[in-house]
Each structure stands twice: as structure tokens, then as C-alpha cells.
Design an enzyme around this catalytic site. Structure first.
Site: not given
Ligand SMILES: *[C@@H]1O[C@H](CO)[C@@H](O)[C@H](O)[C@H]1NC(C)=O
Length: 284
Positions: A106, A108, A110, A123, A134, A200, A274
Site C-alpha cells: 500500500e 498512502d 491521507e 500522512h 513508515k 486515530w 518508538r
């Protein structure tokens, strides 16, 4: 680097006039011919006979979306979008490529809405074999709700390039040589949608979607996807299309740096919290 408003503006003008031939919107597609509104029960609409203008809307019971009729293995997908104005918190407007299945690929774009007067977040992400992680996020150097702006994904065997009004903002290179999977065997369809993702999209539901403003509407114009069309287990395309070998020259790389330095608000590659054991290898 600290830059004053003036120099930022001068840079911007330079960049915008340094037009790159590959992602100039030719607007040759037709929503009537090229896509199917597959979701939303009448909330997605094509507005003209030529199929140049489409809108998606979202209300409390459903969002909406469309998908390309063709699947592609490599291609260039571009469209102009005008996003939900006003209080768009909790809404997400998308334009992305995706393959089916549980180990999907995918790519993206967004757009996460925000409360009035606060910036949208763009995003971007790349999934390979079902794994994303990523993310890079940006604010934009314009208000994406006032006019149409052009968003383009170039996906070729060597790289994925995201551009906004011809300014490349991100490049994801094929790093298979160091063991990083790259999308290259699963054909993808182009999708677009407007949906609600309050949790989200607003940092854990910090802002609530204001349903009194519904329906929310986003517009898509001048859809154009060129690519290697997948049919009967093989893809066919003109391998000499400019996008197939597109890469970033020095000027392109400088523009990516400019966008990232001035407008990037999140980068997985620098998120040490993270990835306490070190950021992913593709970052280095
Ligand atoms: C909304 O705007 C604020 C700045 O005013 C920003 O910090 C936040 O990331 C934005 N939220 C989204 C979802 O774009």
C-alpha cells in the site's frame, strides 16, 4: 536552519516554477470510465458528463469512496483535491494504492482534518507485505480546503515518490539490496475515500467530530492514472513512459529537503522512543 518568512517565500516561488515534467496534471482520465464508486450508497457523486469532477461525502452513518477499475503494477496516480473546509476534525480524506490480501502492499496519502483554523496533517505511509510503520507526516504550505491542489504518487521499480503541486516531499527507495521489502509483485488498485477516524486522526480522540456540520464533502478533479495495467496475470505498459524511470535530480532532492525541513511534523526515522533499539535500516 532558521529561515525568515521572506526567504521561505522566495524558495517556494523558485520551487513552484521549477516545474518537473512528470507530475504535471494532464487530466486525461474520466471518473465515468476509470473508477467505480464502490462505497457510500449515493454519498459519492460525479458532477459532469466528462467525468472530471467527483465529490465524496461523509455523514454520521457512512463515508464514501471510489476505486479504479484497473489494477496496476507500477504507475503514476495523480488527482487534484479540495478538502473538507471548516471544522474537519476527525475526518480523513484519502488517495492511495493498495493490493488485496493479508500481506498487502500500500502507498498512502491521507489527509487528517482539524478544527477550524488549524492545519490539516498530510500522512504518508508505505506498506510492504502487510507491514507499514513508515509514516511521515507534513503540514502543507497552503490551505488545502480553499483551492484544488495536485497530489501525485509515482511508483516505479526503483522508487516511490510523493509530490504535492509538483514538489516532491518524500522518496521511498527500493532497498531490497539490504533486505528491505519493496512493493513490486502485487498489483494495486487506486482508492480514494472520505471516512471518520476520530480516534486515530485526532491524537486519541482529542478533538471530536462535529456532526452538526455534516455532511462533510471533499472534491476530486482531473483524475489521471497511467501505469502498467494488470490483466490475466501479467502487466503491460510502455516502459519508456517518463514516470517509469523517474528519479530525483539534485533539484528534486533539494525540494524534498526543503519540504521536510519546513513542513514535516512526524518522521518514523527519527522516532527513537518508538524504535529504542535503533530506527529501521531503511532510514540509514
Ligand atoms: C491540529 O492542529 C494542531 C496545531 O494547531 C496540530 O498540532 C495538530 O497536529 C493538528 N492535528 C491534526 C490531526 O492535523
Amino acid at each position: 536552519m532558521k529561515s525568515s518568512c521572506g526567504t521561505r517565500f522566495a524558495f517556494l516561488v523558485l520551487f513552484l516554477f521549477a516545474v518537473q515534467s512528470v507530475c504535471v496534471n494532464a487530466g486525461t482520465g474520466s471518473f465515468h470510465k476509470d473508477v467505480k464508486i464502490h462505497w457510500g450508497d449515493g454519498r459519492g457523486k460525479i458532477h459532469d458528463n466528462e467525468g472530471k469532477l467527483l465529490s465524496l461525502s461523509l455523514d454520521k452513518s457512512s463515508g464514501s469512496g471510489f476505486q479504479s477499475n484497473d489494477e496496476f503494477l507500477y504507475g503514476k496516480a495523480e488527482v487534484q483535491m479540495k478538502l473538507v473546509p471548516g471544522n474537519s476534525a476527525g475526518t480523513v480524506t484519502t488517495f492511495y494504492l493498495k493490493s488485496p490480501g493479508t500481506t498487502w502492499d500500500e502507498i498512502d496519502f491521507e489527509f487528517l482534518g482539524n478544527i477550524s483554523g488549524h492545519p490539516y496533517t498530510l500522512h504518508t505511509n508505505v506498506y510492504t507485505k502487510g507491514s507499514g510503520d513508515k509514516e511521515q507526516q507534513f503540514h502543507l504550505w497552503f490551505d488545502p480546503t480553499r483551492e484544488f491542489h495536485t497530489y501525485c504518487i509515482t511508483w516505479n521499480p526503483e522508487r516511490i515518490i510523493f509530490t504535492v503541486d509538483n514538489v516532491p516531499i518524500r522518496e521511498f527507495k527500493n532497498s531490497e539490496s539490504i533486505g528491505i521489502p519493496f512493493p513490486k509483485i502485487q498489483p494495486m488498485r487506486l482508492y480514494a475515500s472520505l471516512w471518520e477516524a476520530e480516534h486515530w486522526a485526532t491524537r486519541g480522540g482529542l478533538e471530536k467530530t462535529d456532526w452538526s456540520k455534516a455532511p462533510f464533502t471533499a472534491f476530486y478533479r482531473n483524475y489521471n492514472v497511467e501505469g502498467c495495467v494488470w490483466a490475466n496475470g501479467k502487466s503491460s505498459c510502455a516502459a519508456n513512459s517518463p514516470w517509469y524511470t523517474q528519479k530525483l535530480d539534485q533539484r528534486g532532492m533539494n525540494r524534498v529537503k526543503w519540504a521536510q525541513r519546513n513542513y514535516m511534523v512526524y518522521n518514523y526515522c527519527t522516532d527513537k522512543k518508538r524504535f529504542p533499539k535503533g530506527v529501521p535500516a531503511v532510514c540509514t
